[in-house]
Design an enzyme around this catalytic site. Structure first.
Site, PDB file in Angstrom:
ATOM      1  N   ALA A   1      16.726  68.348   2.154  1.00  0.00           N
ATOM      2  CA  ALA A   1      15.193  68.609   1.518  1.00  0.00           C
ATOM      3  C   ALA A   1      14.862  69.974   1.555  1.00  0.00           C
ATOM      4  CB  ALA A   1      14.341  67.456   1.997  1.00  0.00           C
TER       5      ALA A   1
ATOM      6  N   LYS B   1       7.356  70.797   8.048  1.00  0.00           N
ATOM      7  CA  LYS B   1       7.810  72.041   8.417  1.00  0.00           C
ATOM      8  C   LYS B   1       7.166  73.159   7.827  1.00  0.00           C
ATOM      9  CE  LYS B   1      12.235  70.652  10.473  1.00  0.00           C
ATOM     10  NZ  LYS B   1      13.618  70.875  10.403  1.00  0.00           N
TER      11      LYS B   1
ATOM     12  N   ALA C   1      12.761  73.278   5.401  1.00  0.00           N
ATOM     13  CA  ALA C   1      14.068  72.522   5.044  1.00  0.00           C
ATOM     14  C   ALA C   1      14.307  71.778   6.114  1.00  0.00           C
ATOM     15  CB  ALA C   1      15.145  73.424   4.683  1.00  0.00           C
ATOM     16  N   ASP C   2      15.091  70.581   5.773  1.00  0.00           N
ATOM     17  CA  ASP C   2      15.744  69.799   6.727  1.00  0.00           C
ATOM     18  C   ASP C   2      17.004  69.073   6.278  1.00  0.00           C
ATOM     19  OD1 ASP C   2      14.983  68.815   9.624  1.00  0.00           O
ATOM     20  OD2 ASP C   2      15.838  67.094   8.653  1.00  0.00           O
ATOM     21  N   THR C   3      18.138  69.023   7.114  1.00  0.00           N
ATOM     22  CA  THR C   3      19.192  68.364   6.592  1.00  0.00           C
ATOM     23  C   THR C   3      19.661  66.990   7.548  1.00  0.00           C
ATOM     24  OG1 THR C   3      20.219  70.592   5.950  1.00  0.00           O
ATOM     25  CG2 THR C   3      21.719  68.883   6.390  1.00  0.00           C
TER      26      THR C   3
END
Length: 190
Positions: A107, A53, A70-72
């Protein structure tokens, strides 16, 4: 204090968290394939997505600013729980989480011209026992539909959480301590 950045995320929660620590940012829309690849561990998967991203955002704005991605994800028994496809999928997720602890991994990646940095934060979240009525009522609020693991700790889903061990802000979607470190490190190297 912080460098101006671009945020490659549509999450209103990430915007709120960046505003909370006074990071100047603009938004950049990105479209990244979020498919899980083969034997990829949950940590590698979420870190790859955050970096993809940020990289896509940096390319889109031609590296004019550093880009934060970011990613969750929610992980239980090494299985990744994404956003629920429908009510049945959501109910399955809630039954897996009921009365148990799971991991929420967020992250964060910062990408700019010629450099990148990233980190992954894992927080243990424990749920109380959920009844069928709890699960149905929560689905009817509409909140779970766009949330990893089918719940938002910062919203009505927070009532299911008996305790956490780790970063609350990471569970919301952006670990503030680690994001602060990435941004300060970036600024020192610029």
């Amino acid at each position: 204090m912080y460098p101006e950045i671009a945020l490659a995320s549509a999450s209103p929660r990430r915007r709120e968290l960046l505003q909370q620590i006074a990071v100047p940012f603009s938004l950049v829309q990105v479209d990244v394939d979020e498919s899980h690849q083969g034997n990829e561990s949950p940590q590698l998967y979420v870190t790859r997505l955050a970096h993809a991203k940020a990289q896509a955002g940096a390319e889109k704005i031609q590296f004019a600013l550093p880009v934060l991605g970011a990613d969750t994800i929610v992980v239980v028994d090494q299985h990744i729980l994404g956003k629920p496809a429908d009510q049945a999928d959501f109910s399955r997720m809630m039954q897996l989480l009921s009365g148990r602890c799971h991991q929420v991994m967020t992250a964060v990646a910062l990408v700019g011209k010629g450099s990148s940095d990233s980190c992954c934060v894992s927080t243990e979240v424990c749920f109380r026992e959920l009844s069928a009525a709890d699960i149905t009522a929560y689905w009817q609020t509409g909140e779970p539909r766009d949330k990893a693991g089918g719940y938002g700790i910062q919203g009505q889903g927070g009532r299911f959480v008996s305790h956490i061990s780790g970063s609350y802000s990471a569970v919301v979607g952006l670990p503030l301590c680690e994001t602060d470190f990435l941004l300060r490190n970036w600024q020192e190297q610029a």
